[in-house]
Motif scaffolding. Structure first.
Motif, PDB file in Angstrom:
ATOM      1  N   GLU A 196      -8.141 -30.831 -17.819  1.00 48.65           N
ATOM      2  CA  GLU A 196      -7.806 -31.483 -16.557  1.00 48.65           C
ATOM      3  C   GLU A 196      -9.057 -32.029 -15.873  1.00 48.65           C
ATOM      4  O   GLU A 196      -9.070 -33.144 -15.349  1.00 48.65           O
ATOM      5  CB  GLU A 196      -7.092 -30.488 -15.643  1.00 48.65           C
ATOM      6  CG  GLU A 196      -6.516 -31.102 -14.406  1.00 48.65           C
ATOM      7  CD  GLU A 196      -5.152 -30.539 -14.096  1.00 48.65           C
ATOM      8  OE1 GLU A 196      -4.251 -31.331 -13.766  1.00 48.65           O
ATOM      9  OE2 GLU A 196      -4.983 -29.321 -14.183  1.00 48.65           O
ATOM     10  N   ALA A 245      -1.590 -30.996 -17.497  1.00 49.25           N
ATOM     11  CA  ALA A 245      -2.096 -32.318 -17.891  1.00 49.25           C
ATOM     12  C   ALA A 245      -1.755 -32.647 -19.330  1.00 49.25           C
ATOM     13  O   ALA A 245      -1.458 -33.790 -19.676  1.00 49.25           O
ATOM     14  CB  ALA A 245      -3.613 -32.368 -17.677  1.00 49.25           C
ATOM     15  N   ARG A 305      -0.073 -40.228 -12.535  1.00 46.44           N
ATOM     16  CA  ARG A 305       0.825 -39.123 -12.892  1.00 46.44           C
ATOM     17  C   ARG A 305       2.279 -39.597 -12.892  1.00 46.44           C
ATOM     18  O   ARG A 305       3.072 -39.201 -13.762  1.00 46.44           O
ATOM     19  CB  ARG A 305       0.651 -37.967 -11.912  1.00 46.44           C
ATOM     20  CG  ARG A 305      -0.656 -37.242 -12.031  1.00 46.44           C
ATOM     21  CD  ARG A 305      -0.671 -36.261 -13.178  1.00 46.44           C
ATOM     22  NE  ARG A 305       0.231 -35.148 -12.954  1.00 46.44           N
ATOM     23  CZ  ARG A 305       0.229 -34.038 -13.680  1.00 46.44           C
ATOM     24  NH1 ARG A 305      -0.609 -33.900 -14.693  1.00 46.44           N
ATOM     25  NH2 ARG A 305       1.084 -33.061 -13.429  1.00 46.44           N
ATOM     26  N   CYS A 316       1.618 -34.480 -20.251  1.00 47.26           N
ATOM     27  CA  CYS A 316       1.840 -35.884 -19.897  1.00 47.26           C
ATOM     28  C   CYS A 316       1.476 -36.785 -21.080  1.00 47.26           C
ATOM     29  O   CYS A 316       0.736 -36.389 -21.976  1.00 47.26           O
ATOM     30  CB  CYS A 316       0.983 -36.266 -18.680  1.00 47.26           C
ATOM     31  SG  CYS A 316       1.315 -35.276 -17.209  1.00 47.26           S
ATOM     32  N   ARG A 359      -3.925 -33.548 -12.827  1.00 46.22           N
ATOM     33  CA  ARG A 359      -3.137 -33.440 -11.597  1.00 46.22           C
ATOM     34  C   ARG A 359      -3.942 -33.966 -10.404  1.00 46.22           C
ATOM     35  O   ARG A 359      -5.169 -33.834 -10.375  1.00 46.22           O
ATOM     36  CB  ARG A 359      -2.754 -31.981 -11.332  1.00 46.22           C
ATOM     37  CG  ARG A 359      -1.725 -31.422 -12.295  1.00 46.22           C
ATOM     38  CD  ARG A 359      -1.521 -29.938 -12.034  1.00 46.22           C
ATOM     39  NE  ARG A 359      -2.773 -29.215 -12.240  1.00 46.22           N
ATOM     40  CZ  ARG A 359      -2.997 -27.972 -11.819  1.00 46.22           C
ATOM     41  NH1 ARG A 359      -2.064 -27.326 -11.137  1.00 46.22           N
ATOM     42  NH2 ARG A 359      -4.146 -27.373 -12.059  1.00 46.22           N
ATOM     43  N   CYS A 404       3.602 -38.931 -16.381  1.00 48.00           N
ATOM     44  CA  CYS A 404       4.179 -37.579 -16.411  1.00 48.00           C
ATOM     45  C   CYS A 404       5.629 -37.526 -15.949  1.00 48.00           C
ATOM     46  O   CYS A 404       6.402 -36.656 -16.388  1.00 48.00           O
ATOM     47  CB  CYS A 404       3.358 -36.627 -15.532  1.00 48.00           C
ATOM     48  SG  CYS A 404       1.572 -36.698 -15.835  1.00 48.00           S
ATOM     49  N   GLN A 458      -4.535 -41.296  -8.503  1.00 53.69           N
ATOM     50  CA  GLN A 458      -4.155 -40.277  -9.479  1.00 53.69           C
ATOM     51  C   GLN A 458      -2.656 -40.000  -9.420  1.00 53.69           C
ATOM     52  O   GLN A 458      -2.022 -39.764 -10.446  1.00 53.69           O
ATOM     53  CB  GLN A 458      -4.950 -38.986  -9.234  1.00 53.69           C
ATOM     54  CG  GLN A 458      -4.970 -38.036 -10.412  1.00 53.69           C
ATOM     55  CD  GLN A 458      -5.670 -38.631 -11.624  1.00 53.69           C
ATOM     56  OE1 GLN A 458      -6.525 -39.523 -11.501  1.00 53.69           O
ATOM     57  NE2 GLN A 458      -5.311 -38.151 -12.804  1.00 53.69           N
ATOM     58  N   ILE A 488       4.541 -34.698 -11.035  1.00 56.14           N
ATOM     59  CA  ILE A 488       3.348 -35.300 -10.424  1.00 56.14           C
ATOM     60  C   ILE A 488       2.298 -34.253 -10.082  1.00 56.14           C
ATOM     61  O   ILE A 488       1.104 -34.448 -10.346  1.00 56.14           O
ATOM     62  CB  ILE A 488       3.734 -36.096  -9.162  1.00 56.14           C
ATOM     63  CG1 ILE A 488       4.632 -37.284  -9.542  1.00 56.14           C
ATOM     64  CG2 ILE A 488       2.484 -36.580  -8.423  1.00 56.14           C
ATOM     65  CD1 ILE A 488       5.222 -38.008  -8.354  1.00 56.14           C
ATOM     66  N   TYR A 489       2.728 -33.116  -9.522  1.00 60.89           N
ATOM     67  CA  TYR A 489       1.766 -32.183  -8.933  1.00 60.89           C
ATOM     68  C   TYR A 489       1.553 -30.893  -9.710  1.00 60.89           C
ATOM     69  O   TYR A 489       0.546 -30.212  -9.503  1.00 60.89           O
ATOM     70  CB  TYR A 489       2.185 -31.837  -7.497  1.00 60.89           C
ATOM     71  CG  TYR A 489       2.212 -33.042  -6.594  1.00 60.89           C
ATOM     72  CD1 TYR A 489       1.029 -33.590  -6.099  1.00 60.89           C
ATOM     73  CD2 TYR A 489       3.411 -33.651  -6.258  1.00 60.89           C
ATOM     74  CE1 TYR A 489       1.045 -34.713  -5.286  1.00 60.89           C
ATOM     75  CE2 TYR A 489       3.436 -34.774  -5.437  1.00 60.89           C
ATOM     76  CZ  TYR A 489       2.251 -35.299  -4.950  1.00 60.89           C
ATOM     77  OH  TYR A 489       2.275 -36.414  -4.145  1.00 60.89           O
ATOM     78  N   THR A 509      -2.891 -36.517 -18.407  1.00 66.12           N
ATOM     79  CA  THR A 509      -3.362 -37.023 -17.105  1.00 66.12           C
ATOM     80  C   THR A 509      -3.575 -35.854 -16.154  1.00 66.12           C
ATOM     81  O   THR A 509      -2.700 -34.985 -16.016  1.00 66.12           O
ATOM     82  CB  THR A 509      -2.329 -37.993 -16.493  1.00 66.12           C
ATOM     83  OG1 THR A 509      -2.003 -39.003 -17.451  1.00 66.12           O
ATOM     84  CG2 THR A 509      -2.875 -38.642 -15.233  1.00 66.12           C
TER      85      THR A 509
END
Length: 421
Positions: A220, A356, A340, A359, A365, A344, A336, A351-352, A363
């Motif tokens: 990440e 990572a 996401r 995804c 967080r 993702c 970012q 998203i949150y 990607t």
């Protein structure tokens, strides 16, 4: 005769939880990890864990790949050991069941013979042998006497046979009870060994899970750094992205392998980050955003106000030494979030919180990069791309950056922050 038994249902239930993790013959990698000094957990001595001598936050990809291979091989070998131990429990309990049945059959035979022997004793008491002999001799004729004697002889033979069988059965019973006790002890020992094997497997799975989570953290961090680099050195960002993608494959495979068997929970390791936000986040920029000018018209760097003065002073010092430097600092978290959402998914979890590595492409967080806090800078040297190992700007940073409160991220000579992250 004492025959101790402990049920193996608990072992089988525990085995059912841990079984299926096909994650090992260990080989050591070549750097040090914090896992080596972890306190042993409640399962055992920790001897079932392979020695991984790297720091997953700093090691290069080849060492991390080797460590993943070592750990998977170790868990696989512990799984085989558990299967063998569980089969030994089954075999030992089968042997015990057979021994118990033999004892039960002999005991039933003895019970029958005891009843028959009681009749022998009663007859002997009610009609002693001497009286039966006199009765035969007082028969009315020789034929009657012969028949009576024959009957008496047959009864005596039968009575003696009953007593002989009883004696033999009692002797066999003692031997069979000893064998039953031996089988019971063997079954108990097999259960103990299966429990030890289960503990070893749980230790190995726990290590695998912790290592995977540490590498996920490293991944990440790397992914967040890659996106920050794209504006100043796209070619470098692409190379790093390819390496991160390879690492993400390893992480995703290990995580999926564990999740398929529920091993993360059963090993006492929670894969979820309890501090991960569940929805939109707000990042506080210490001192607000400030723009620092780069020398010789190279542009500017936006950073948190709390480090702006020091950064400006360092850039000025570098320019005085003939090293015009610039770079990229603060990066809007909204960028970012957009990545996401595209890579993702659109839910708050995607998203949150989603790892990572889950995804496509991997990607980071939002909120995990120091760039989003304005507390990190990726430096360029003379407008010619990111600072590299051994160039003059890197030498300058190594010599002076700490004086201005900036420290390097291991493995990335261009990335400097207030804490080396």
């Amino acid at each position: 005769m004492r025959v101790k038994r402990r049920g193996s249902a608990l072992i089988r239930a525990a085995v059912a939880i841990a079984v299926g993790m096909a994650l090992l013959a260990p080989t050591a990698s070549n750097a040090r990890t914090s896992q080596e000094n972890e306190p042993d957990d409640e399962h055992g001595s920790g001897s079932a864990r392979v020695e991984i001598q790297i720091d997953p936050l700093r090691a290069d990809s080849s060492d991390i790949n080797q460590a993943f291979s070592d750990i998977r091989d170790n868990v696989a070998s512990q799984r085989v050991a558990l299967d063998l131990a569980q089969q030994a429990v089954t075999d030992a309990e089968t042997a015990l069941t057979v021994a118990q049945q033999v004892v039960a059959d002999t005991q039933a035979q003895i019970d029958t013979l005891v009843l028959q022997s009681d009749d022998v004793v009663i007859r002997a008491f009610m009609s002693p042998p001497a009286e039966r002999a006199i009765e035969a001799m007082t028969a009315e004729n020789a034929v009657d006497a012969t028949m009576k004697q024959t009957v008496l002889d047959m009864q005596a033979t039968a009575d003696a046979d009953v007593l002989s069988q009883l004696e033999d059965a009692q002797g066999r019973l003692e031997d069979q009870q000893a064998q039953e006790q031996q089988a019971a002890d063997g079954a108990d020992a097999a259960v103990d060994e299966a429990q030890d094997a289960l503990n070893d497997l749980e230790d190995a799975v726990s290590q695998q899970t912790r290592f995977t989570n540490e590498v996920e953290t490293r991944l990440e961090r790397d992914l967040g750094e890659i996106e920050a680099l794209r504006d100043i050195d796209p070619a470098l960002a692409d190379r790093l992205a390819a390496a991160a993608a390879d690492l993400a494959v390893q992480v995703a495979a290990a995580r999926q392998q564990a999740e398929d068997e529920d091993a993360l929970v059963n090993a006492g390791v929670d894969p979820a980050d309890p501090n991960a936000p569940t929805g939109p986040i707000t990042i506080t920029i210490e001192g607000g955003l400030a723009v620092v000018s780069c020398p010789e018209g190279l542009g500017s760097i936006t950073v948190a106000g709390v480090i702006a003065r020091n950064l400006q002073g360092m850039l000025n010092l570098a320019a005085e030494q003939g090293l015009p430097m610039c770079g990229d600092g603060w990066r809007d978290t909204a960028e970012q979030v957009a990545l996401r959402r595209a890579h993702c998914g659109t839910s708050n979890y995607a998203i949150y919180q989603m790892p990572a590595s889950s995804c496509h492409p991997p990607t980071a967080r939002p909120g995990t990069s120091m760039h989003e806090k304005g507390l990190a800078v990726d430096f360029t040297c003379g407008g010619a791309g990111a600072v590299g190992w051994g160039d003059d700007c890197h030498d300058f940073l190594r010599a002076h950056a700490a004086d201005f409160g900036l420290y390097p991220l291991s493995g990335e000579p261009w990335h400097w922050s207030i804490d080396g992250n």
